[in-house]
Design a protein around this motif. Sequence first.
Motif, PDB file in Angstrom:
ATOM      1  N   PHE A   1      25.575  76.744  63.188  1.00  0.00           N
ATOM      2  CA  PHE A   1      25.192  76.542  61.796  1.00  0.00           C
ATOM      3  C   PHE A   1      24.347  77.702  61.312  1.00  0.00           C
ATOM      4  O   PHE A   1      23.340  78.059  61.925  1.00  0.00           O
ATOM      5  N   TYR A   2      24.754  78.284  60.216  1.00  0.00           N
ATOM      6  CA  TYR A   2      23.967  79.316  59.575  1.00  0.00           C
ATOM      7  C   TYR A   2      24.461  79.376  58.132  1.00  0.00           C
ATOM      8  O   TYR A   2      25.653  79.194  57.885  1.00  0.00           O
ATOM      9  N   PRO A   3      23.581  79.625  57.168  1.00  0.00           N
ATOM     10  CA  PRO A   3      24.018  79.516  55.772  1.00  0.00           C
ATOM     11  C   PRO A   3      25.108  80.502  55.358  1.00  0.00           C
ATOM     12  O   PRO A   3      25.782  80.273  54.358  1.00  0.00           O
TER      13      PRO A   3
ATOM     14  N   LEU B   1      23.765  87.426  53.521  1.00  0.00           N
ATOM     15  CA  LEU B   1      22.526  86.764  53.113  1.00  0.00           C
ATOM     16  C   LEU B   1      21.585  87.775  52.497  1.00  0.00           C
ATOM     17  O   LEU B   1      21.391  88.865  53.041  1.00  0.00           O
ATOM     18  N   ILE B   2      21.036  87.415  51.365  1.00  0.00           N
ATOM     19  CA  ILE B   2      20.066  88.305  50.736  1.00  0.00           C
ATOM     20  C   ILE B   2      18.725  87.581  50.714  1.00  0.00           C
ATOM     21  O   ILE B   2      18.645  86.417  50.324  1.00  0.00           O
ATOM     22  N   HIS B   3      17.691  88.270  51.204  1.00  0.00           N
ATOM     23  CA  HIS B   3      16.380  87.632  51.278  1.00  0.00           C
ATOM     24  C   HIS B   3      15.460  88.200  50.216  1.00  0.00           C
ATOM     25  O   HIS B   3      15.466  89.391  49.947  1.00  0.00           O
ATOM     26  N   ASP B   4      14.702  87.330  49.621  1.00  0.00           N
ATOM     27  CA  ASP B   4      13.721  87.778  48.653  1.00  0.00           C
ATOM     28  C   ASP B   4      12.355  87.518  49.257  1.00  0.00           C
ATOM     29  O   ASP B   4      12.018  86.387  49.602  1.00  0.00           O
ATOM     30  N   GLU B   5      11.584  88.601  49.419  1.00  0.00           N
ATOM     31  CA  GLU B   5      10.317  88.442  50.147  1.00  0.00           C
ATOM     32  C   GLU B   5       9.352  87.481  49.482  1.00  0.00           C
ATOM     33  O   GLU B   5       8.596  86.787  50.132  1.00  0.00           O
TER      34      GLU B   5
ATOM     35  N   ASP C   1      10.928  81.490  48.356  1.00  0.00           N
ATOM     36  CA  ASP C   1      11.146  80.656  49.531  1.00  0.00           C
ATOM     37  C   ASP C   1      12.639  80.427  49.762  1.00  0.00           C
ATOM     38  O   ASP C   1      13.033  79.497  50.456  1.00  0.00           O
ATOM     39  N   TYR C   2      13.454  81.242  49.124  1.00  0.00           N
ATOM     40  CA  TYR C   2      14.890  81.046  49.240  1.00  0.00           C
ATOM     41  C   TYR C   2      15.578  82.286  49.784  1.00  0.00           C
ATOM     42  O   TYR C   2      15.074  83.392  49.676  1.00  0.00           O
ATOM     43  N   SER C   3      16.750  82.048  50.354  1.00  0.00           N
ATOM     44  CA  SER C   3      17.659  83.142  50.659  1.00  0.00           C
ATOM     45  C   SER C   3      18.888  82.891  49.801  1.00  0.00           C
ATOM     46  O   SER C   3      19.148  81.750  49.415  1.00  0.00           O
ATOM     47  N   TYR C   4      19.645  83.951  49.533  1.00  0.00           N
ATOM     48  CA  TYR C   4      20.805  83.808  48.662  1.00  0.00           C
ATOM     49  C   TYR C   4      22.066  84.218  49.396  1.00  0.00           C
ATOM     50  O   TYR C   4      22.056  85.160  50.188  1.00  0.00           O
TER      51      TYR C   4
ATOM     52  N   MET D   1      13.965  88.338  68.966  1.00  0.00           N
ATOM     53  CA  MET D   1      14.633  87.592  67.913  1.00  0.00           C
ATOM     54  C   MET D   1      14.883  86.180  68.415  1.00  0.00           C
ATOM     55  O   MET D   1      14.549  85.206  67.786  1.00  0.00           O
ATOM     56  N   ARG D   2      15.466  86.051  69.596  1.00  0.00           N
ATOM     57  CA  ARG D   2      15.558  84.738  70.223  1.00  0.00           C
ATOM     58  C   ARG D   2      15.587  84.884  71.739  1.00  0.00           C
ATOM     59  O   ARG D   2      16.131  85.840  72.282  1.00  0.00           O
TER      60      ARG D   2
ATOM     61  N   ASP E   1      24.731  77.865  71.830  1.00  0.00           N
ATOM     62  CA  ASP E   1      25.726  77.180  72.637  1.00  0.00           C
ATOM     63  C   ASP E   1      26.899  76.993  71.681  1.00  0.00           C
ATOM     64  O   ASP E   1      26.882  76.109  70.838  1.00  0.00           O
TER      65      ASP E   1
END
Lengths: 476, 95
Positions: free
Chosen positions: A82-84, A130-134, A137-140, A260-261, A268
């Motif tokens: 799952f990832y947006p 994905l576009i992040h806005d610093e 609180d959202y990503s686009y 990162m992880r 999995d």
Amino acid sequence: MDYDVVIGLEVHIQLLTDTKIFCGCLTKFGDAPNTNVCPVCLGMPGVLPVLNEKVVDFGIKLGLATNSTISERNIFARKNYFYPDLPKGYQITQYDYPLCKKGFLEIDVDGGSKRIGITRIHMEEDAGKLIHDEKEDYSYVDFNRSGVPLLEIVSEPDMSSTKEAVAYLKELRQIVMYLGICDGNMEQGSFRCDANISVKPKGSSTYGIRTELKNMNSFRNVQNALEYEISRHVELIEQGKQVEQETRLWDAGLGVTRTMRTKEESHDYRYFPEPDLIPLIVDSVWIERVKKTLPELPREKRHRFAKDYGIPMYDAEVLTQQRDVADYFEACLKFIDAPKDVSNWIMTEVLRVLKEESIDITKFNVTPEMLANMIALIKKGVISGKIAKGVFEEMHRTGKAAYIIVEEKGLLQITDEGVLREKAKAILDSHPKEVKSYKDGKVQLLGFFVGQLMKETRGKANPKLANKVIKGLLEE
Amino acid sequence: MKVDLREVEHVSRLARIYLTDTEKSKFSAELSSILEYMDLLSEVDTTDVTPTVHTLSIINALRHDARKPSIPHDDALQNAPSESNGMFSVPKVIE
């Protein structure tokens, strides 16, 4: 203590198809967000993907170019996470049955060559962007990239230095660009690279713990990230600590890698066969058809240029960097048998103009025939090399042939010794002081007189002859 | 148990399904009995049998690399719970 470095690379290339891998949406980069999308690439329920045959053609092409075995039976699989940016909740890829297996590439490093194994090449779809806005609180999410076809090329851990890793990447990038299957743009992400790296005491037969590196979008970043990671591993080992198996991100701004992880958080993916796609069978007829479209590959071309045309390896490397430039070089040689002269002109003037004005060499005003004819004028002594630079600019600006420009502008080189002697005499007469100093032993003034003569003739004097004439007069 | 509580927790986390303790025990038992039943299959000798990935006999359903119209931008965003500047907005994710 000395250490062995072990590096394996995973490269993702975006393919230059017009449409996506499983639907008819355009793959164009830079369009307004979410305009090249449809129910298939948006992951709507009930839709069915249909494979774009060109993706298979391109995969076979790369497989053949990397000496791989092309699999007859191809099965697609679902990789679940799952990832947006992944609307379906799974990525369609290949798992147990990739398109290509067991290939290799030859790279040239430190004057020698080395074979780097390619474990597999498989087809898959790209995710959205994905576009992040610093501040927010959202990503686009923009799904224009969702479903863009990719090939993933997985190497064997055969590289033992950052130099080799970069050489492998450059070679691979050049190949995919020669094949016309990828534009090779690292900054825009059409050629992306992840690295697996580990370090072990020299000669030890057991591998060290490896880390995976992501987010390196230029050759320089790859080089820096790998170097940083090598010294980090070595430092941990020397402190008696353990390297953790994890995925790390390269931060180009800070020049460090960071977690990162970790292994515990690792995905999995629960791969299973994609029920929406039936098996793809690639038979020998298909492979043969693609084989006929293969161009000469960059490395072969490079070595052939150096050998057949007797130009330095460095020249061969520059000239074969792009297929169109290599073609231009060879086209010139049809008109003039002077490989090194042609090479010099292309490497300096031609490539400079193309770069400065962002022109494609195939659309360059100065055709190979025009350049060759101009070089012929220099070799025949009709114009000097210096004058030729101006003629070259003029050809580029007007599209006129060199000899026409030379005639129109009266640029013919002065090779008549009598004429030059006349002018030289006048120059010496008007510089009595300098003549005296020369005669008193300040011989470096010769250059000054020759310069005056060149100036007087607006560069048209044959330089060798000018030298000879002045020297002759001064020593009379 | 073939599928113990830890496994149930792992799978439910992957699927983003949140279960109560009662549900966890219930599914552990149910999933175990399903898998035990499936074990019957491993009694069959499958040496030299190509794994079946599809029951259809057709192969190579392909399309040409030809454009088909995409859907209008507004339609694409129609089901978005939230949008901004022509994009789907989602809770911030940064890895």
